[in-house]
Scaffold this active site. Structure first.
Site, PDB file in Angstrom:
ATOM      1  N   GLU A  59       0.825  -1.228  -0.126  1.00 26.06           N
ATOM      2  CA  GLU A  59       0.112  -0.214  -0.052  1.00 26.06           C
ATOM      3  C   GLU A  59       0.747   1.172  -0.073  1.00 26.06           C
ATOM      4  OE1 GLU A  59      -2.981   0.660   3.106  1.00 26.06           O
ATOM      5  OE2 GLU A  59      -4.003  -1.514   2.446  1.00 26.06           O
ATOM      6  N   ASP A  62      -6.342   9.622   8.986  1.00 28.07           N
ATOM      7  CA  ASP A  62      -5.109   9.046   9.580  1.00 28.07           C
ATOM      8  C   ASP A  62      -4.740   9.742  10.802  1.00 28.07           C
ATOM      9  OD1 ASP A  62      -4.143   7.393   7.411  1.00 28.07           O
ATOM     10  OD2 ASP A  62      -4.239   9.149   6.243  1.00 28.07           O
TER      11      ASP A  62
END
Length: 263
Positions: free
Chosen positions: A49, A60
């Site tokens: 990823e 995040d």
């Protein structure tokens, strides 16, 4: 069949679970990031990823937010991220790459132009966390038509009424977010994850990979035992942020992949 589909077919044939690693493209700089990415398959990573730096990464936590800031300050852009993937592909034409990020940079480039560039760079799948299923015509369906997997997130709050809509146009695998919250904010629990993986797998017919809250080899194995694979991101990015050498980062990744592959 994409590289992602081929990878899962191979893992199933060998009775293995997938280990997926997340790193931010361009962190701490382009050359070091490329060296790390090139070393990931040798450290046991089945799918990479690759984070796309963005100024407002709402899903995040601080670790990945700061990684994105470092990358952006170093001049990393969507085009440079695709250049990094292109450089990786010169030496590795089999390991799948999933580009993970937010829609704004893609929209700014233009969807058609982006999809052409992504295919040329060797990107295999997309995770775009701020595009819900209601916006599938925006990127998801064009991406699938271009031969890219579009991977959707499911969460602990994705109930039985919502789940069919979430997985309707998903391909490659489903990414199950094991905690409610941002990356790096809590630890995943295999007991909580197991029934959710079963539910999502039955609804989607796809492999279910679990991420968020996995940070040790032991946790990697425990989650892989109840899922089709595991993703580790923040724990790896933290090593990069601490200034660990490329070899030390890759050694840590190897310990995590060994955990997942022993499940």
């Amino acid at each position: 069949m994409t590289r992602i589909d081929a990878k899962f077919a191979d893992l199933r044939a060998r009775g293995k679970k997938a280990f997926v690693s997340y790193v931010m493209a361009g962190d701490p700089d382009f050359d070091t990031s490329l060296e790390i990415v090139r070393g990931l398959p040798g450290a046991g990573v089945d799918i990479i990823e690759l984070g796309l730096p963005f100024t407002d990464p709402m899903a995040d936590g601080p670790t990945i937010q700061l990684a994105g800031q470092r990358a952006l300050e170093g001049g990393m852009t969507l085009r440079r991220t695709l250049e990094l993937a292109t450089a990786f592909r010169r030496e590795d034409n089999t390991t799948p790459i999933v580009l993970m990020g937010y829609y704004n940079p893609i929209y700014s480039m233009g969807v058609e132009k982006f999809l052409i560039a992504a295919k040329e760079a060797g990107i295999d799948g997309l995770i775009v966390v701020d595009l819900p299923p209601e916006e599938d015509t925006e990127l998801c369906l064009p991406a699938q038509a271009a031969g890219l997997n579009f991977i959707r997130l499911a969460t602990p709050t994705t109930d039985d009424a919502r789940l069919p809509r979430v997985v309707q146009n998903t391909s490659g695998f489903v990414y199950y977010v094991s905690i409610t919250g941002i990356t790096g904010s809590a630890e995943a629990d295999a007991g909580d994850v197991a029934p959710e993986v079963t539910r999502i797998r039955e609804a989607s017919g796809l492999p279910v990979i679990v991420g968020f809250g996995v940070n040790t080899p032991e946790k990697s194995r425990a989650i892989a035992e109840v899922a089709d694979g595991v993703v580790v991101g923040s724990a790896i990015v933290s090593r990069i942020a601490n200034g660990d050498s490329v070899q030390d980062v890759l050694s840590f990744v190897k310990s995590l992949s060994d955990g997942a592959h022993s499940a």
